[in-house]
Design an enzyme around this catalytic site. Structure first.
Site, mmCIF file in Angstrom:
data_model
loop_
_atom_site.group_PDB
_atom_site.id
_atom_site.type_symbol
_atom_site.label_atom_id
_atom_site.label_comp_id
_atom_site.label_asym_id
_atom_site.label_seq_id
_atom_site.Cartn_x
_atom_site.Cartn_y
_atom_site.Cartn_z
ATOM 1 N N GLU A 1 0.814 -1.223 0.000
ATOM 2 C CA GLU A 1 0.000 0.000 0.000
ATOM 3 C C GLU A 1 0.847 1.274 0.000
ATOM 4 O OE1 GLU A 1 -3.050 -0.158 2.994
ATOM 5 O OE2 GLU A 1 -4.185 -1.626 1.856
ATOM 6 N N GLU B 1 -5.274 -8.767 0.428
ATOM 7 C CA GLU B 1 -6.049 -8.450 1.631
ATOM 8 C C GLU B 1 -7.498 -8.225 1.248
ATOM 9 O OE1 GLU B 1 -4.609 -5.284 4.200
ATOM 10 O OE2 GLU B 1 -2.534 -5.827 3.756
HETATM 11 C C1 BG6 Z 1 -4.502 -2.316 4.980
HETATM 12 C C2 BG6 Z 1 -3.155 -2.636 5.569
HETATM 13 O O1 BG6 Z 1 -4.545 -0.923 4.832
HETATM 14 O O2 BG6 Z 1 -5.639 -2.525 5.719
HETATM 15 C C3 BG6 Z 1 -3.188 -3.480 6.830
HETATM 16 O O3 BG6 Z 1 -2.296 -3.200 4.624
HETATM 17 C C4 BG6 Z 1 -4.377 -3.064 7.683
HETATM 18 O O4 BG6 Z 1 -1.951 -3.348 7.473
HETATM 19 C C5 BG6 Z 1 -5.641 -3.337 6.886
HETATM 20 O O5 BG6 Z 1 -4.423 -3.692 8.922
HETATM 21 C C6 BG6 Z 1 -6.926 -3.048 7.621
HETATM 22 O O6 BG6 Z 1 -6.894 -1.768 8.163
HETATM 23 P P1 BG6 Z 1 -7.248 -1.538 9.693
HETATM 24 O O7 BG6 Z 1 -6.980 -0.112 9.971
HETATM 25 O O8 BG6 Z 1 -8.667 -1.891 9.840
HETATM 26 O O9 BG6 Z 1 -6.351 -2.478 10.436
#
Ligand code: BG6
Length: 472
Positions: free
Chosen positions: A166, A371
């Site tokens: 990201e 993700e």
């Molecule tokens: C992405 C990141 O932005 O989203 C992760 O790569 C992150 O590191 C994930 O944990 C979810 O975001 P959050 O703020 O809900 O943990």
């Protein structure tokens, strides 16, 4: 479109789950690890720090046994740069090298494909202190040296590499760059300078990976927010197209096409934010393309026009962590057609299909989802197991849209859910959980850190066992 036939997931599809080092490992000050920008980040008193996280550093064998039981084909994790180079460059920490050797060997022993992110947010504080970090050109070679060491050390076993997680969230979140300047506009300018350096560093890493890792494949792991015009007015459609260019494609175009897009160039020039491009940079980018494109997807955004007026001029920008409205360009508004998580992230499974199709049409690279997941507040019940049906519903619908995208020709290498077990959220500590496995700790009470399988654990096990056939 609704079709007569829907394709099955291909054999060898990488069903996986993800994590990142600072969010899962803990042991932040052990075995010679140096400080990263995440370790020095000031967190709110209500939120835990990253020192213990899920204690994976000490429990990785137990966690890999759970991954094996779930049937994971792949595990996407990141290497903590400061375990390898405590200062970001210079002396190597053998204990850090050994930890990841053991982790990778344990995965291989269990037939789980390692997918390694070289750098996921935790930039070495040492490099910020030495020369300012990513805003200085020296950062390019330090990243390349670090990546090269990883390829030489682990490249015999790791065949899938992710360059930077990201990059957009590094560019727009100054603490991830180690920037402390109070002037937000200056931070934006420096963010785009860092962006250029990260793009060049990515190209160098791609080149090195192709030279060193036999059969290695490498690509960036971007975040992608699908965007819709809020109304059918041409002004909203234009704002939406601009936002897609400025928020999504601006760093993928240099990484994949070896060029800055016209809209983004004009945007930077208008604001005096165009980074200096050194001789050879664009040639290097053009000559070293990724093998695949990984992306993280959580939600979509609805976009309206935001014309300049007497109160707003070019360059006026507001943030909600990421940019949320910018005079003369666009503004993000609520989409009333969608439900949202407790944190206001609008749930949109079709948005995943649309994202995949946009990326495929523009870049024609195989895609890997690194993700996608549902964050929720969760407490283990007194009896039985945690019934995380919302997560199952969220993931089912998103996976179904991956299949829909494949059905119309998009190529996918795999799908990695976020996150493999409960880990610290990027902004909300342990109060926002994503895992298939519950980790028994609270924000500040570490309890026993025991692992407990949620309902979604058994559901994902079935998805993998049937190669996605149980998804509606
Ligand atoms: C992405 C990141 O932005 O989203 C992760 O790569 C992150 O590191 C994930 O944990 C979810 O975001 P959050 O703020 O809900 O943990």
């Amino acid at each position: 479109m609704q079709t007569k036939k829907v394709k099955d997931f291909p054999e060898g599809f990488l069903w996986g789950a993800s994590s990142s080092a600072f969010q899962i490992e803990g042991a932040a000050y052990e075995d010679g690890k140096g400080l990263s920008v995440m370790d020095v980040r000031k967190v709110k008193p209500t939120v835990c720090d990253y020192s213990v996280a899920s204690d994976h550093y000490h429990r990785y064998k137990e966690d890999i046994a759970l991954m094996k039981e779930m049937g994971l084909k792949a595990y996407r994790f990141s290497i903590a740069w400061t375990r390898i180079f405590p200062n970001g460059n210079g002396e190597v920490n053998q204990k850090g090298i050994d930890f990841y050797n053991d982790l990778i060997n344990e995965l291989k022993k269990n037939d789980i494909e390692p997918i390694v992110t070289i750098y996921h947010f935790e930039y070495p504080q040492g490099l910020v202190d030495q020369y300012g970090g990513w805003i200085d050109r020296r950062s390019i070679d330090d990243y390349a040296t670090y990546a090269e060491l990883l390829f030489r050390t682990y490249g015999d076993r790791v065949k899938y590499w992710l360059t930077i997680n990201e990059q957009d969230h590094v560019v727009h979140m100054p603490f991830r760059l180690g920037l402390t300047d109070d002037n937000r506009k200056e931070k934006e300018r420096l963010g785009f300078l860092a962006n250029h350096n990260m793009c060049v560093a990515t190209a160098k890493a791609i080149k090195l990976c192709h030279e060193i890792v036999k059969d290695g494949k490498i690509g960036p792991a971007t975040c992608f927010e699908m965007m819709y015009p809020t109304t059918n007015s041409p002004a909203d459609a234009l704002a939406c197209m601009d936002a897609m260019e400025i928020r999504n494609y601006y760093l993928l175009d240099p990484n994949i096409l070896g060029e800055y897009g016209g809209t983004f160039k004009r945007y930077l020039e208008d604001r005096n934010m165009m980074p200096e491009i050194h001789e050879g940079d664009m040639e290097l980018l053009k000559a070293n393309k990724p093998d695949f494109l990984a992306f993280n997807y959580y939600y979509s955004e609805s976009i309206s026009a935001f014309p300049l007026d007497d109160e707003h001029e070019i360059g006026d920008i507001e943030f909600n962590l990421l940019p949320s409205r910018e005079a003369g360009v666009y503004q993000v508004v609520k989409n009333n057609n969608l439900e949202a998580t407790l944190w206001g992230w609008q749930i949109d499974a079709v948005g995943l299909q649309l994202s995949a199709r946009c990326l495929w049409d523009r870049y024609h690279l195989p895609l890997l989802i690194t993700e996608n997941g549902f964050g929720n507040k969760e407490v283990w019940p007194e009896e039985g197991i945690l019934q995380d049906d919302d997560r199952i519903e969220y993931l089912s619908r998103h996976i179904s849209n991956v299949r829909e995208a494949m059905n119309v020709g998009v190529e996918f290498l795999g799908f990695c859910a976020w996150s493999v077990i409960d880990i610290i959220s990027g902004h909300s500590g342990f109060s926002k959980r994503y895992g298939f496995v519950y980790v028994n700790r609270d924000e500040h009470d570490l309890k026993d850190l025991a692992r407990r399988k949620k309902k979604s654990f058994y559901w994902y096990q079935k998805v993998i066992e049937t190669n996605g056939k149980n998804i509606k």
